[in-house]
Design a protein around this motif. Sequence first.
Motif, PDB file in Angstrom:
ATOM      1  N   HIS A  37       5.463  -8.815  53.440  1.00 15.99           N
ATOM      2  CA  HIS A  37       5.174  -8.071  52.209  1.00 15.99           C
ATOM      3  C   HIS A  37       3.732  -7.580  52.175  1.00 15.99           C
ATOM      4  O   HIS A  37       3.466  -6.455  51.768  1.00 15.99           O
ATOM      5  N   ARG A  41       4.840  -4.281  55.288  1.00 15.32           N
ATOM      6  CA  ARG A  41       5.647  -3.397  54.441  1.00 15.32           C
ATOM      7  C   ARG A  41       4.826  -2.170  54.058  1.00 15.32           C
ATOM      8  O   ARG A  41       3.755  -2.286  53.482  1.00 15.32           O
ATOM      9  N   GLN A  42       5.349  -1.007  54.395  1.00 14.33           N
ATOM     10  CA  GLN A  42       4.638   0.222  54.077  1.00 14.33           C
ATOM     11  C   GLN A  42       5.105   0.757  52.730  1.00 14.33           C
ATOM     12  O   GLN A  42       6.302   0.781  52.445  1.00 14.33           O
ATOM     13  N   LYS A  43       4.150   1.173  51.917  1.00 12.04           N
ATOM     14  CA  LYS A  43       4.463   1.733  50.606  1.00 12.04           C
ATOM     15  C   LYS A  43       4.028   3.185  50.564  1.00 12.04           C
ATOM     16  O   LYS A  43       2.917   3.524  50.965  1.00 12.04           O
ATOM     17  N   ARG A  44       4.899   4.015  50.080  1.00  7.27           N
ATOM     18  CA  ARG A  44       4.583   5.429  49.950  1.00  7.27           C
ATOM     19  C   ARG A  44       3.406   5.652  49.014  1.00  7.27           C
ATOM     20  O   ARG A  44       2.559   6.502  49.243  1.00  7.27           O
ATOM     21  N   SER A  45       3.351   4.852  47.949  1.00  6.49           N
ATOM     22  CA  SER A  45       2.275   5.016  46.965  1.00  6.49           C
ATOM     23  C   SER A  45       0.902   4.656  47.530  1.00  6.49           C
ATOM     24  O   SER A  45      -0.120   5.015  46.953  1.00  6.49           O
ATOM     25  N   SER A  48       1.713   5.431  52.757  1.00  8.36           N
ATOM     26  CA  SER A  48       2.515   4.864  53.852  1.00  8.36           C
ATOM     27  C   SER A  48       1.740   3.820  54.657  1.00  8.36           C
ATOM     28  O   SER A  48       1.914   3.676  55.856  1.00  8.36           O
ATOM     29  N   SER A  50       0.448  -0.432  54.670  1.00  6.65           N
ATOM     30  CA  SER A  50       0.750  -1.736  54.086  1.00  6.65           C
ATOM     31  C   SER A  50      -0.360  -2.075  53.087  1.00  6.65           C
ATOM     32  O   SER A  50      -1.414  -1.440  53.083  1.00  6.65           O
ATOM     33  N   SER A  51      -0.125  -3.093  52.292  1.00  7.73           N
ATOM     34  CA  SER A  51      -1.151  -3.516  51.320  1.00  7.73           C
ATOM     35  C   SER A  51      -2.438  -3.894  52.032  1.00  7.73           C
ATOM     36  O   SER A  51      -3.533  -3.548  51.587  1.00  7.73           O
TER      37      SER A  51
END
Length: 62
Positions: A37, A41-45, A48, A50-51
Amino acid sequence: MEGIFGTMKNEIFYGRDCTNTTLNELEVKMDGHIVWHNEKRQKRSLGSMSSLQYRRSLGLAA
């Protein structure tokens, strides 16, 4: 915090029989999920990323 625990429940518990799972096995699964996590985990917001990548790009993490 609710978001990570909701995702964790969906990916670790739902649809699986955990009756014979030991607490140690559960701990290993939860630790692995938290690492995923935060670090993978890549987030678009976040562009792209990871945290962890995002925090590093801002100079907030080593």
